[in-house]
Design an enzyme around this catalytic site. Structure first.
Site, PDB file in Angstrom:
ATOM      1  N   PHE A 258       9.384  13.744 -15.020  1.00 16.45           N
ATOM      2  CA  PHE A 258       9.603  13.083 -16.306  1.00 16.45           C
ATOM      3  C   PHE A 258       8.262  12.516 -16.812  1.00 16.45           C
ATOM      4  O   PHE A 258       7.498  11.956 -16.034  1.00 16.45           O
ATOM      5  CB  PHE A 258      10.628  11.960 -16.118  1.00 16.45           C
ATOM      6  CG  PHE A 258      11.151  11.417 -17.409  1.00 16.45           C
ATOM      7  CD1 PHE A 258      12.113  12.111 -18.129  1.00 16.45           C
ATOM      8  CD2 PHE A 258      10.683  10.219 -17.924  1.00 16.45           C
ATOM      9  CE1 PHE A 258      12.598  11.618 -19.335  1.00 16.45           C
ATOM     10  CE2 PHE A 258      11.162   9.717 -19.122  1.00 16.45           C
ATOM     11  CZ  PHE A 258      12.123  10.420 -19.830  1.00 16.45           C
TER      12      PHE A 258
ATOM     13  N   ARG B  25      22.340  19.307 -21.343  1.00 21.75           N
ATOM     14  CA  ARG B  25      22.798  18.689 -20.094  1.00 21.75           C
ATOM     15  C   ARG B  25      24.234  18.198 -20.298  1.00 21.75           C
ATOM     16  O   ARG B  25      24.521  17.503 -21.270  1.00 21.75           O
ATOM     17  CB  ARG B  25      21.899  17.509 -19.696  1.00 21.75           C
ATOM     18  CG  ARG B  25      20.509  17.912 -19.280  1.00 21.75           C
ATOM     19  CD  ARG B  25      19.744  16.763 -18.648  1.00 21.75           C
ATOM     20  NE  ARG B  25      19.769  15.540 -19.440  1.00 21.75           N
ATOM     21  CZ  ARG B  25      19.038  14.465 -19.169  1.00 21.75           C
ATOM     22  NH1 ARG B  25      18.242  14.462 -18.115  1.00 21.75           N
ATOM     23  NH2 ARG B  25      19.103  13.399 -19.937  1.00 21.75           N
TER      24      ARG B  25
ATOM     25  N   LYS C 161      21.773   4.628 -16.056  1.00 19.75           N
ATOM     26  CA  LYS C 161      22.378   5.967 -16.114  1.00 19.75           C
ATOM     27  C   LYS C 161      23.696   5.938 -15.330  1.00 19.75           C
ATOM     28  O   LYS C 161      24.678   5.412 -15.812  1.00 19.75           O
ATOM     29  CB  LYS C 161      21.404   7.002 -15.568  1.00 19.75           C
ATOM     30  CG  LYS C 161      20.109   7.119 -16.389  1.00 19.75           C
ATOM     31  CD  LYS C 161      19.196   8.156 -15.777  1.00 19.75           C
ATOM     32  CE  LYS C 161      17.832   8.192 -16.440  1.00 19.75           C
ATOM     33  NZ  LYS C 161      17.854   8.709 -17.797  1.00 19.75           N
TER      34      LYS C 161
HETATM   35  C1  LIG Z   1      13.232  10.585 -14.126  1.00 24.98           C
HETATM   36  C2  LIG Z   1      13.060   9.476 -15.114  1.00 24.98           C
HETATM   37  N1  LIG Z   1      12.119   8.545 -14.905  1.00 24.98           N
HETATM   38  C3  LIG Z   1      11.945   7.527 -15.787  1.00 24.98           C
HETATM   39  C4  LIG Z   1      12.727   7.410 -16.916  1.00 24.98           C
HETATM   40  C5  LIG Z   1      12.551   6.317 -17.913  1.00 24.98           C
HETATM   41  O1  LIG Z   1      11.863   5.216 -17.457  1.00 24.98           O
HETATM   42  P1  LIG Z   1      12.187   3.772 -18.056  1.00 24.98           P
HETATM   43  O2  LIG Z   1      13.500   3.336 -17.473  1.00 24.98           O
HETATM   44  O3  LIG Z   1      11.048   2.934 -17.641  1.00 24.98           O
HETATM   45  O4  LIG Z   1      12.282   3.910 -19.535  1.00 24.98           O
HETATM   46  C6  LIG Z   1      13.717   8.372 -17.161  1.00 24.98           C
HETATM   47  C7  LIG Z   1      14.546   8.263 -18.385  1.00 24.98           C
HETATM   48  O5  LIG Z   1      15.373   9.050 -18.722  1.00 24.98           O
HETATM   49  C8  LIG Z   1      13.873   9.427 -16.247  1.00 24.98           C
HETATM   50  O6  LIG Z   1      14.800  10.364 -16.464  1.00 24.98           O
END
Ligand SMILES: Cc1ncc(COP(=O)(O)O)c(C=O)c1O
Length: 424
Positions: A128, A384, A235
Site C-alpha cells: 500500500f 474488491r 476495517k
Molecule cells: C495496507 C494498508 N496500510 C495502510 C493503510 C492506511 O493507513 P492509515 O490508517 O494510516 O490511513 C491502508 C488503508 O486502506 C492499507 O490498506
C-alpha cells in the site's frame, strides 16, 4: 458445488453459527455492504461505548481520565488486552495508538538501525502506498537515497508476491523487512512465520502491516517471533472512520527506546512527574506518542466485545466459506463476462475479500453502487468484494452475484464515465 438458488443461500444462512451477530450491526435496508474490508460497519455495541464515553466527558470533565465508565488514562492498554488474542500476542506486547502510517513511522524510527553495509529496507512492489511513502521518508531522514535503499520485491504476475522472491532479496545489505500480512488488492496472505524465520536467520528484523488481516484471520505474532506489526482498527474490526490503530512489539524488544518519543510513551507512574528525562514504559506502551484520541477509540470497546464472543477461529471459518461461496457463484454465473479471480484460491493464501478483475472494473463498480451494492474499486482493474463474517449473509452474496450478472447482461456499466471517483 453450490446450487445457484436463493433457497440454497437461505439454507446456508440458517446453518451459519455466527448469524446472530448480523442484527447487532446497522445495515442499510435496500443496500448490500461489501466494503467492510475498507471501513467496517457500526455495531450497536460500538455506538453504546462511544455514547458512554461522551457521557463520561459530560459528567466528569477532566476527571474522565480516571473516573467514569471507561476511564481514559489506561483505555489504550485495556483495548490492547482485548486486541491481543486477535494478533496472537500478550497484552503487554500490544497497544492501541496512532494510525497505521504513524505507527509505521514510529516502528521504522525505532527498528531501522542501519549499520555498516546493512542499510537497506526491503518491501514489495504491491505494498500500500502509505507504507512506501513512510519508509522512503525514514530513509531520507537518515540521509539515504530511497531510490537505492528501498528495495521493492517484484511480483511475477502483478497479483501476488512469492515468498521465495522475498527470501532471495534478503541479502546482507538489508537491515529491515516491512511487508503486508495480506495484500490489499489481491488478498494474498504472506507466510509470516516462514518469512520471519528466514529474516532472522540472516540477522534481519521484520515487521508487518496487518491492516487487511486483523479481525479477519488469526495471527500468532509472538509465537512466530515477528519483531513488530501495526494495523488499523477501522476495517474488519469496525472501530469507525479514523479509528485509532494498533501496534505490536515483541517482548524481546522491550526496553528499546522509541524512535519517536512522546509523553504518553512514559511509564504511567512517571508520566505526571513531568520530568524532562524520559522514562519509557516497559512494554509496547512505550511506542505511544501523544494524548490518545479517546473518542476514536471508544467504539472499539464495544466492537472488540463482539470479537471475543464470536471467536476469531469461527470468524475465519465463516469468512473462508462465504468467500468460497462467492467465488463459486462468480465462476458458475459470470464465466462469460470476462471476469478473473485475482486472489489466490488456496485457503491458506487468501484473506477476507475476493479480488475480482475486469477491464471495466471502474464502471462496473459505479453500476453496482447504482443498484445498491457497495463494493470498492482499486485501480486499474480490481473490484474488491468482501463478505464479512459478522454481518454479511449468504443471501446478500447471492443477490450481489445476481445483480452483477444483470449489470453485465444489460451492459448497464456503459452509461458511466470511465474514471474513478475521488475516493474509490
Ligand atoms: C495496507 C494498508 N496500510 C495502510 C493503510 C492506511 O493507513 P492509515 O490508517 O494510516 O490511513 C491502508 C488503508 O486502506 C492499507 O490498506
Amino acid at each position: 458445488m453450490v446450487a445457484p438458488t436463493v433457497e440454497y443461500a437461505r439454507k446456508l444462512d440458517k446453518e451459519d453459527s455466527l448469524r446472530r451477530f448480523r442484527e447487532e450491526f446497522y445495515l442499510n435496508p435496500g443496500s448490500i455492504y461489501m466494503d467492510g474490508n475498507s471501513l467496517g460497519l457500526l455495531s450497536k455495541r460500538a455506538e453504546r461505548t462511544l455514547r458512554e464515553s461522551l457521557d463520561d466527558w459530560k459528567e466528569h470533565g477532566i476527571d474522565g481520565w480516571t473516573k467514569g465508565k471507561h476511564p481514559w488514562f489506561d483505555l489504550s492498554k485495556r483495548l490492547a488486552g482485548l486486541l491481543a488474542p486477535l494478533v496472537g500476542a500478550s497484552a503487554e506486547e500490544v497497544i492501541v495508538t496512532g494510525s497505521t502510517t504513524v505507527n509505521l513511522h514510529q516502528l521504522a524510527a525505532t527498528f531501522y538501525q542501519p549499520q555498516g553495509k546493512r542499510t537497506k529496507i526491503l518491501a514489495d512492489e504491491l505494498n500500500f502506498p502509505t507504507d512506501i511513502y513512510a519508509l522512503k521518508s525514514q530513509l531520507h531522514m537518515r540521509g539515504y537515497n530511497p531510490d537505492e535503499h528501498l528495495i521493492r520485491v517484484k511480483s511475477r504476475d502483478g497479483r501476488v508476491i512469492e515468498e521465495e522472491d522475498i527470501i532471495e532479496a534478503m541479502t546482507d545489505e538489508v537491515a529491515l523487512v516491512v511487508l503486508p500480512t495480506v495484500q490489499y488488492r489481491s488478498g494474498q496472505i504472506l507466510d509470516m512465520k516462514r518469512l520471519t524465520e528466514e529474516a532472522h536467520k540472516r540477522g534481519i528484523l521484520i515487521g508487518f502491516d496487518g491492516c487487511h488481516s486483523v479481525g479477519a484471520i488469526p495471527h500468532a505474532f509472538s509465537e512466530w517471533n515477528v519483531d513488530f506489526a501495526y494495523w488499523c482498527n477501522y476495517k474488519y474490526l469496525n472501530g469507525g472512520p479514523g479509528s485509532v490503530g494498533g501496534l505490536y512489539v515483541n517482548r524481546k524488544h522491550f526496553g528499546k527506546n522509541p524512535g519517536l518519543a512522546g509523553w504518553f510513551g512514559s511509564r504511567p507512574d512517571k508520566q505526571f512527574d513531568l520530568e524532562h528525562a524520559f522514562t519509557a514504559a516497559e512494554d509496547a506502551g512505550a511506542y505511544q506518542i501523544g494524548t490518545p484520541h479517546v473518542l476514536s477509540m471508544a467504539p472499539l470497546l464495544g466492537s472488540l466485545e463482539i470479537f471475543a464472543e464470536a471467536g476469531i477461529e469461527n470468524i475465519r471459518k465463516k469468512s473462508l466459506e462465504i468467500n468460497q461461496y462467492l467465488m463459486e457463484l462468480i465462476e458458475g454465473e459470470l464465466a462469460d463476462f470476462g471476469f478473473e479471480i485475482g486472489n489466490p484460491l488456496e485457503d491458506a493464501r487468501r484473506g477476507g475479500h475476493v479480488c475480482l478483475e475486469h477491464p471495466e472494473a471502474v464502471r462496473i463498480c459505479k453500476a453496482l453502487k447504482e443498484n445498491g451494492i457497495i463494493p470498492d474499486f482499486r485501480a486499474p482493474n480490481v473490484i474488491r468484494l468482501a463478505p464479512i463474517a459478522l454481518y454479511t449473509s449468504y443471501e446478500d452474496v447471492w443477490n450481489v452475484v445476481w445483480i452483477l450478472k444483470e449489470i453485465m447482461v444489460e451492459k448497464q456499466y456503459e452509461k458511466f464515465a470511465k474514471e474513478r471517483e475521488i475516493v474509490a
